[in-house]
Design an enzyme around this catalytic site. Structure first.
Site, PDB file in Angstrom:
ATOM      1  N   ARG A  12      64.457  41.379  86.221  1.00 42.47           N
ATOM      2  CA  ARG A  12      64.633  42.764  86.490  1.00 42.47           C
ATOM      3  C   ARG A  12      63.570  43.788  86.283  1.00 42.47           C
ATOM      4  O   ARG A  12      62.757  44.228  87.015  1.00 42.47           O
ATOM      5  CB  ARG A  12      65.679  43.859  86.034  1.00 42.47           C
ATOM      6  CG  ARG A  12      66.765  44.858  85.782  1.00 42.47           C
ATOM      7  CD  ARG A  12      65.526  46.397  85.640  1.00 42.47           C
ATOM      8  NE  ARG A  12      65.381  45.990  84.352  1.00 42.47           N
ATOM      9  CZ  ARG A  12      65.478  47.172  83.661  1.00 42.47           C
ATOM     10  NH1 ARG A  12      64.229  48.277  84.197  1.00 42.47           N
ATOM     11  NH2 ARG A  12      64.632  47.285  82.461  1.00 42.47           N
ATOM     12  N   ASP A  13      62.907  43.759  85.078  1.00 46.61           N
ATOM     13  CA  ASP A  13      61.776  45.071  84.690  1.00 46.61           C
ATOM     14  C   ASP A  13      60.364  44.340  85.540  1.00 46.61           C
ATOM     15  O   ASP A  13      60.020  45.272  85.584  1.00 46.61           O
ATOM     16  CB  ASP A  13      61.514  44.877  83.182  1.00 46.61           C
ATOM     17  CG  ASP A  13      60.487  45.998  82.830  1.00 46.61           C
ATOM     18  OD1 ASP A  13      60.348  47.042  83.964  1.00 46.61           O
ATOM     19  OD2 ASP A  13      61.132  46.679  81.649  1.00 46.61           O
ATOM     20  N   HIS A  16      58.843  45.105  88.923  1.00 53.69           N
ATOM     21  CA  HIS A  16      58.009  45.636  88.803  1.00 53.69           C
ATOM     22  C   HIS A  16      56.548  45.108  89.641  1.00 53.69           C
ATOM     23  O   HIS A  16      55.885  46.201  90.482  1.00 53.69           O
ATOM     24  CB  HIS A  16      58.137  47.244  88.200  1.00 53.69           C
ATOM     25  CG  HIS A  16      58.976  47.978  88.148  1.00 53.69           C
ATOM     26  ND1 HIS A  16      59.373  48.960  88.902  1.00 53.69           N
ATOM     27  CD2 HIS A  16      60.061  48.314  86.628  1.00 53.69           C
ATOM     28  CE1 HIS A  16      60.682  49.741  88.770  1.00 53.69           C
ATOM     29  NE2 HIS A  16      60.870  48.783  87.335  1.00 53.69           N
ATOM     30  N   SER A 166      60.253  53.246  76.410  1.00 53.38           N
ATOM     31  CA  SER A 166      60.074  53.458  78.222  1.00 53.38           C
ATOM     32  C   SER A 166      58.634  53.223  78.555  1.00 53.38           C
ATOM     33  O   SER A 166      58.444  52.550  79.567  1.00 53.38           O
ATOM     34  CB  SER A 166      60.958  53.643  78.877  1.00 53.38           C
ATOM     35  OG  SER A 166      62.155  53.927  78.419  1.00 53.38           O
ATOM     36  N   HIS A 193      63.949  47.649  72.994  1.00 57.67           N
ATOM     37  CA  HIS A 193      63.170  47.269  74.068  1.00 57.67           C
ATOM     38  C   HIS A 193      61.580  47.912  74.028  1.00 57.67           C
ATOM     39  O   HIS A 193      61.605  49.246  74.091  1.00 57.67           O
ATOM     40  CB  HIS A 193      63.652  47.876  75.507  1.00 57.67           C
ATOM     41  CG  HIS A 193      63.078  47.618  76.694  1.00 57.67           C
ATOM     42  ND1 HIS A 193      63.174  46.735  78.088  1.00 57.67           N
ATOM     43  CD2 HIS A 193      61.986  48.496  77.705  1.00 57.67           C
ATOM     44  CE1 HIS A 193      63.003  47.101  78.678  1.00 57.67           C
ATOM     45  NE2 HIS A 193      61.974  47.851  79.037  1.00 57.67           N
ATOM     46  N   HIS A 195      57.262  48.510  75.532  1.00 56.27           N
ATOM     47  CA  HIS A 195      56.773  48.348  76.514  1.00 56.27           C
ATOM     48  C   HIS A 195      55.456  48.137  75.804  1.00 56.27           C
ATOM     49  O   HIS A 195      55.249  48.186  74.531  1.00 56.27           O
ATOM     50  CB  HIS A 195      56.968  49.289  77.320  1.00 56.27           C
ATOM     51  CG  HIS A 195      57.822  49.129  78.420  1.00 56.27           C
ATOM     52  ND1 HIS A 195      57.162  48.509  80.001  1.00 56.27           N
ATOM     53  CD2 HIS A 195      58.776  49.477  78.618  1.00 56.27           C
ATOM     54  CE1 HIS A 195      57.661  48.490  80.644  1.00 56.27           C
ATOM     55  NE2 HIS A 195      59.600  48.808  79.982  1.00 56.27           N
ATOM     56  N   TYR A 287      43.026  25.343  64.175  1.00 53.17           N
ATOM     57  CA  TYR A 287      41.336  26.031  64.791  1.00 53.17           C
ATOM     58  C   TYR A 287      41.165  26.437  66.002  1.00 53.17           C
ATOM     59  O   TYR A 287      42.047  25.325  66.548  1.00 53.17           O
ATOM     60  CB  TYR A 287      40.368  25.374  63.953  1.00 53.17           C
ATOM     61  CG  TYR A 287      39.501  25.953  63.586  1.00 53.17           C
ATOM     62  CD1 TYR A 287      38.844  26.788  63.318  1.00 53.17           C
ATOM     63  CD2 TYR A 287      38.208  24.371  63.974  1.00 53.17           C
ATOM     64  CE1 TYR A 287      37.582  27.621  62.690  1.00 53.17           C
ATOM     65  CE2 TYR A 287      36.853  24.961  64.592  1.00 53.17           C
ATOM     66  CZ  TYR A 287      36.342  26.036  63.799  1.00 53.17           C
ATOM     67  OH  TYR A 287      35.624  26.989  63.639  1.00 53.17           O
TER      68      TYR A 287
END
Length: 338
Positions: A12-13, A16, A166, A193, A195, A287
């Site tokens: 969904r997001d 974009h 958002s 949520h 970003h 390492y």
């Protein structure tokens, strides 16, 4: 310690980043991998929510209902969610999405406008959907106002309320203030949520959990609007390292990125900068210069490079002990072939 539930928003997001062009076959491939990884909720659809395919938000060659139906055909354990923004999507759209297989909805409003979602939340609950109140652009309101709007979602019957960053504008202190206030004053769970516009998505997600949030969002390889979302892959690794109680499997979540998402992105001419082998170095405390040698040994002995790195971390290997890489790979190969 409370159980933490992960919602993945890749489909969904993350849409974009592909101009809303995930196909039904793309959705099946990615959703089935997320389901196999133990992700609790998988969100599917246009980046701007149900029926967001418009001139304002960007057209998609596939409608949301095709995509939900595709995901529903492969998802066996996870909840399947859609995003509904009142004014873009309607209750009728939500009913159609449920008919296609959705069993959860996140009803999203601007942080000061929860009242526009009353009918949508109530309808969703009447339909038997797992219902989330999703307060967007939470950085734009005071702690007191966020709580006021969250209480509205609670009064409408929402199962959870989200404080949503958002714009990727919040600092950990902002997240702590807002999440802790919601947790202390609501009788329903709280989610967050993030970003990554300030590089704080993982840090803010942890701040939210430490403040009492029990629902956290991510997306595979951090895919999403702006600089992307919290990386689900990294989030799972960090939460495992911190011994949080989650359902997600680390390797299978990583594989959902490398074997499902990244090939889809490459087929569309897109690249990611994700290096999940390098992430495992941090998870194992191994390492950093061992990575290339471990990859070569993994190929030579036909074992998983992640298992080599984790065992080197368990042995607390340091620079100068590169010979252990071959030894570990050989031992793993023998165990594998027993």
């Amino acid at each position: 310690m409370s159980k933490i539930y992960i919602t993945d928003t890749t489909l969904r997001d993350g849409s974009h980043t592909v101009s809303h062009k995930f196909s039904p076959e793309d959705v099946k491939k990615i959703a089935s991998s997320l389901d196999a990884a133990g992700i609790d909720i998988i969100e599917v659809g246009h980046g701007d929510g149900l029926t967001g395919s418009t001139i304002n938000y960007g057209f998609s060659p596939y409608n949301d209902f095709e995509l939900v139906r595709a995901a529903a055909s492969v998802v066996k354990n996870s909840k399947l969610a859609v995003l509904l923004i009142p004014g873009i999507g309607t209750v009728e759209d939500l009913e159609r999405a449920q008919d296609c297989g959705a069993n959860a909805v996140r009803v999203a409003t601007h942080v000061t406008e929860a009242d526009v979602a009353a009918q949508h939340v109530r309808a969703a609950k009447k339909m038997g959907l797992f219902t989330v109140g999703f307060l967007m652009m939470a950085h734009m309101a005071s702690v007191e106002r966020v709580l006021e709007e969250a209480k509205k979602f609670e009064s409408y019957g929402a199962d959870i309320v989200y404080c949503t960053d958002s714009a990727g504008a919040m600092l950990p202190v902002d997240v702590r203030d807002k999440i802790s206030t919601l947790v202390q004053n609501l009788s329903i769970p709280v989610g967050h949520h993030s970003h990554n516009n300030l590089g704080l998505a993982i840090g803010n997600s942890l701040a939210a959990i430490e403040s009492g949030a029990t629902y956290i969002d991510g997306s595979l390889s951090g895919l999403g609007a702006g600089s992307g979302n919290t990386s689900t892959d990294t989030l799972v690794a960090v939460m495992k390292k911190m011994n949080y109680d989650i359902n997600a499997d680390l390797y299978k979540t990583m594989d959902a990125s490398t074997n499902a998402l990244i090939p889809v992105l490459e087929s569309k001419g897109l690249k990611t900068n994700t290096n999940l082998d390098a992430m495992i170095l941090g998870y194992a405390g191994c390492y950093s210069s061992f990575l290339l040698h471990s990859r070569r040994a993994a190929e030579r002995f036909n074992v998983d490079v992640r298992d080599i790195i984790i065992e080197l971390g368990n042995r607390k290997a340091v620079g100068g002990q590169e010979d252990w890489i071959i030894e570990v790979a050989s031992d793993l190969s023998k165990l594998k072939n027993k």
